[in-house]
Design an enzyme around this catalytic site. Structure first.
Site, PDB file in Angstrom:
ATOM      1  N   ASP A 285      15.390  16.824  41.760  1.00 36.71           N
ATOM      2  CA  ASP A 285      14.398  16.300  42.700  1.00 36.71           C
ATOM      3  C   ASP A 285      13.607  15.223  41.966  1.00 36.71           C
ATOM      4  O   ASP A 285      13.439  15.293  40.756  1.00 36.71           O
ATOM      5  CB  ASP A 285      13.510  17.377  43.346  1.00 36.71           C
ATOM      6  CG  ASP A 285      12.802  18.302  42.375  1.00 36.71           C
ATOM      7  OD1 ASP A 285      12.708  17.977  41.176  1.00 36.71           O
ATOM      8  OD2 ASP A 285      12.315  19.359  42.826  1.00 36.71           O
TER       9      ASP A 285
ATOM     10  N   ASN B  60      21.097  26.728  31.435  1.00 34.71           N
ATOM     11  CA  ASN B  60      20.384  25.813  32.337  1.00 34.71           C
ATOM     12  C   ASN B  60      18.947  25.626  31.851  1.00 34.71           C
ATOM     13  O   ASN B  60      18.289  26.587  31.462  1.00 34.71           O
ATOM     14  CB  ASN B  60      20.371  26.449  33.745  1.00 34.71           C
ATOM     15  CG  ASN B  60      19.895  25.517  34.834  1.00 34.71           C
ATOM     16  OD1 ASN B  60      20.414  24.406  34.970  1.00 34.71           O
ATOM     17  ND2 ASN B  60      18.925  25.942  35.621  1.00 34.71           N
TER      18      ASN B  60
ATOM     19  N   HIS C  77      14.261  17.739  37.163  1.00 36.72           N
ATOM     20  CA  HIS C  77      13.067  17.635  38.006  1.00 36.72           C
ATOM     21  C   HIS C  77      12.257  16.443  37.481  1.00 36.72           C
ATOM     22  O   HIS C  77      11.675  16.523  36.401  1.00 36.72           O
ATOM     23  CB  HIS C  77      12.212  18.906  37.900  1.00 36.72           C
ATOM     24  CG  HIS C  77      12.880  20.129  38.445  1.00 36.72           C
ATOM     25  ND1 HIS C  77      13.167  20.283  39.780  1.00 36.72           N
ATOM     26  CD2 HIS C  77      13.313  21.264  37.836  1.00 36.72           C
ATOM     27  CE1 HIS C  77      13.747  21.469  39.973  1.00 36.72           C
ATOM     28  NE2 HIS C  77      13.848  22.077  38.816  1.00 36.72           N
TER      29      HIS C  77
ATOM     30  N   GLU D 284      19.216  20.994  39.576  1.00 37.01           N
ATOM     31  CA  GLU D 284      18.025  21.202  40.424  1.00 37.01           C
ATOM     32  C   GLU D 284      17.338  19.868  40.703  1.00 37.01           C
ATOM     33  O   GLU D 284      16.112  19.761  40.665  1.00 37.01           O
ATOM     34  CB  GLU D 284      17.047  22.171  39.731  1.00 37.01           C
ATOM     35  CG  GLU D 284      17.663  23.507  39.398  1.00 37.01           C
ATOM     36  CD  GLU D 284      16.696  24.494  38.753  1.00 37.01           C
ATOM     37  OE1 GLU D 284      15.465  24.265  38.809  1.00 37.01           O
ATOM     38  OE2 GLU D 284      17.166  25.491  38.181  1.00 37.01           O
TER      39      GLU D 284
ATOM     40  N   GLU E 245      16.201  28.442  30.907  1.00 34.09           N
ATOM     41  CA  GLU E 245      14.911  28.044  30.303  1.00 34.09           C
ATOM     42  C   GLU E 245      14.514  28.863  29.086  1.00 34.09           C
ATOM     43  O   GLU E 245      13.385  29.338  28.981  1.00 34.09           O
ATOM     44  CB  GLU E 245      13.805  28.116  31.364  1.00 34.09           C
ATOM     45  CG  GLU E 245      14.092  27.244  32.574  1.00 34.09           C
ATOM     46  CD  GLU E 245      12.984  27.277  33.625  1.00 34.09           C
ATOM     47  OE1 GLU E 245      12.067  28.119  33.515  1.00 34.09           O
ATOM     48  OE2 GLU E 245      13.034  26.457  34.552  1.00 34.09           O
TER      49      GLU E 245
HETATM   50  C1  XIL Z   1      11.536  27.705  41.992  1.00 32.10           C
HETATM   51  C2  XIL Z   1      11.710  27.860  43.495  1.00 32.10           C
HETATM   52  O1  XIL Z   1      12.086  26.617  44.024  1.00 32.10           O
HETATM   53  C3  XIL Z   1      10.434  28.345  44.130  1.00 32.10           C
HETATM   54  O2  XIL Z   1      10.648  28.667  45.494  1.00 32.10           O
HETATM   55  C4  XIL Z   1       9.907  29.579  43.404  1.00 32.10           C
HETATM   56  O3  XIL Z   1       8.643  29.905  43.926  1.00 32.10           O
HETATM   57  C5  XIL Z   1       9.802  29.319  41.935  1.00 32.10           C
HETATM   58  O4  XIL Z   1      11.048  28.908  41.423  1.00 32.10           O
HETATM   59  N1  XIL Z   1      13.388  26.002  37.573  1.00 32.10           N
HETATM   60  C6  XIL Z   1      14.267  26.907  38.091  1.00 32.10           C
HETATM   61  C7  XIL Z   1      14.138  27.325  39.506  1.00 32.10           C
HETATM   62  O5  XIL Z   1      15.220  27.284  37.400  1.00 32.10           O
HETATM   63  O6  XIL Z   1      14.545  28.663  39.702  1.00 32.10           O
HETATM   64  C8  XIL Z   1      12.764  27.143  40.014  1.00 32.10           C
HETATM   65  O7  XIL Z   1      12.775  27.414  41.424  1.00 32.10           O
HETATM   66  C9  XIL Z   1      12.262  25.745  39.737  1.00 32.10           C
HETATM   67  C10 XIL Z   1      12.236  25.489  38.266  1.00 32.10           C
END
Ligand code: XIL
Length: 458
Positions: free
Chosen positions: A266, A199, A235, A264, A157
């Site tokens: 979802d 990422n 996401h 990641e 990020e």
């Molecule tokens: C999130 C986790 O899922 C949570 O448990 C934590 O509180 C915060 O981080 N992008 C990412 C992940 O790269 O590491 C993040 O994970 C979600 C967004």
């Protein structure tokens, strides 16, 4: 330098087939879990894992059954691994990593350098002190996990949202624009076996942010900065839906000569709409040769960091949702033990195995090998599939290339370590129902096997 790679050797030797000939896997042999269906396409299917949930048997049961890769959800972040400067704590992350390796699952490391979830001491550093701390952190953590990580999110990020493609402001960015390439070079020096990924989120379609990442990757490739993969967090919700150019965006990055991974995933929602979006993500990945794996960000809806959006594949009780069936179907599985595919029920497998053309034939077994190899070593996952008769035991034979050796075996007993090696079931996995499968694995040094495995029923 030879990069790690995943290949699936779809090889099968039937007991009743003529000696030396191969049989083609029939549809009845097709995979019925996310992991095995993805493996049949040469890909992994992973999930984020929280160490403290591993004692929950519903959670760990789904994890063992469905997933072939894990990403520690928080346990490898800077605040977790270096809570005090120079003092490293790997206990929670090690729990996840060692368990994954025992189960033959890959590990995605997440994340070495990130503006978020830094320990307080790092948040308070700047300039050279912070740069040096980052380099030490990357070195120590990547060294600790050397040989155990399939892919590392080296930098997470680092670009800003919005229209100008700028870097995100952060304490790391303020140490100098070269902080990203320094992190990648440092990671490579510490671990030459893991793929190194950048990422990010909101980079899933073509936009100013993904264009900026694209330009960085292009520049890194041109200048020899080590980068092997780009992770797309994916996401999605109604405010940030699956972009229509998702596949095209994955493909343009792949065309730069990097792997692409969905890291990641979802998708907030429910029912058919959610199921269709999951299926579309899977189809996009399968359509891009260098999209080599998909990771969902948690197992059950209640495990999600956005639980209220019910964005995952299993409900809070661990039951597979419509999104699960759609994902499995999109992965190409032809058997679904749980529910009918929600979007195309007419393609459900025949309910009558005795009349199905995919009825397993032969009373023996078949074996196929999936290999994850790196320079000097490999992990082989072997799937044993029963024929039409229930197995009460099995032996798989494999020939290792000269100079290679088995160093560690799980879920089977190995006879021999070099040359022709055989693997026999252990007590709990000898019985395999008709057309059902079981898996075992082994780690080796040298070059991975590329010959046909044999399978003999006992
Ligand atoms: C999130 C986790 O899922 C949570 O448990 C934590 O509180 C915060 O981080 N992008 C990412 C992940 O790269 O590491 C993040 O994970 C979600 C967004």
């Amino acid at each position: 330098m030879t990069r790690p790679r995943t290949t699936v050797i779809a090889l099968a030797a039937g007991l009743l087939a003529a000696a030396g000939s191969f049989v083609v896997l029939s549809p009845a042999d097709a995979a019925s879990t996310l992991g095995s269906a993805a493996a049949a396409k040469g890909r992994y299917f992973g999930t984020a894992v929280a160490a403290y949930k591993l004692s929950d048997s519903v959670y760990s049961g789904i994890l063992n059954r469905e997933f072939t890769s894990v990403t520690p959800e928080n346990e490898m972040k800077w605040d977790a691994t270096e809570p005090t400067q120079g003092s490293f704590n790997y206990s929670s992350a090690d729990t996840i990593v060692n368990r994954a390796i025992t189960n033959g699952q890959k590990v995605r490391g997440h994340a070495l350098a990130w503006h978020s979830q830094q320990p307080g001491w790092a948040q308070n550093l700047s300039g050279t002190a912070l740069r040096n701390a980052m380099v030490n952190h990357v070195t120590q953590v990547a060294t600790h996990y050397r040989g155990k990580i399939d892919s590392w999110d080296v930098v997470n990020e680092a670009f800003a949202d919005g229209g100008n493609g700028a870097r995100r402001d952060s304490n790391l960015q303020r140490t100098g624009n070269d902080w990203i390439e320094v992190a990648f070079r440092t990671a490579r020096a510490a671990d030459s076996t893991a793929k190194l990924c950048y990422n990010d989120y909101n980079t899933d379609g073509q936009n100013a942010k993904s264009n900026a990442v694209y330009a960085m990757v292009q520049d890194f490739k041109a200048r020899g900065v080590p980068i092997d993969c780009v992770g797309f967090q994916s996401h999605f919700n109604s405010a940030s839906p699956l972009p229509s150019d998702y596949q095209a965006n994955l493909q343009r990055f792949a065309n730069l000569g990097v792997d692409v991974q969905i890291t990641e995933l979802d998708i907030e929602g429910s029912g058919t709409a959610q199921a269709n979006s999951y299926a579309a993500v899977v189809r996009a990945c399968l359509a891009v040769t260098r999209c080599n794996g998909i990771t969902v960000w948690g197992i059950r809806d209640t495990d999600s960091w956005r639980a209220s959006g019910t964005p995952l594949l299993f409900d809070g009780s661990g039951n597979p949702k419509a999104a699960y069936s759609a994902t499995l179907t999109a992965l190409g599985a032809t058997t679904d033990p749980s529910t009918s595919p929600p979007t195309s029920p007419s393609t459900s497998p025949s309910a009558s195995p005795s009349t199905s053309p995919s009825t397993p034939s032969g009373s023996g077994c078949t074996a196929s090998v999936s290999v994850n190899a790196w320079t000097g070593g490999f992990v082989a996952t072997v799937k044993v599939t029963a024929g039409a008769t229930r197995l009460s035991g099995w032996t798989v034979g494999l020939t290792l290339p000269s100079g290679s050796a088995v160093s560690n075996t799980w879920s089977a007993t190995a006879s021999g370590t070099t040359g022709a090696v055989s693997f026999t079931n252990v007590a709990y996995n000898g019985a395999v129902n008709p057309a059902a499968t079981t898996e075992f694995g082994f780690q080796g040094t040298g070059t991975a096997p590329s010959t046909t495995p044999t399978c003999t029923a006992r």
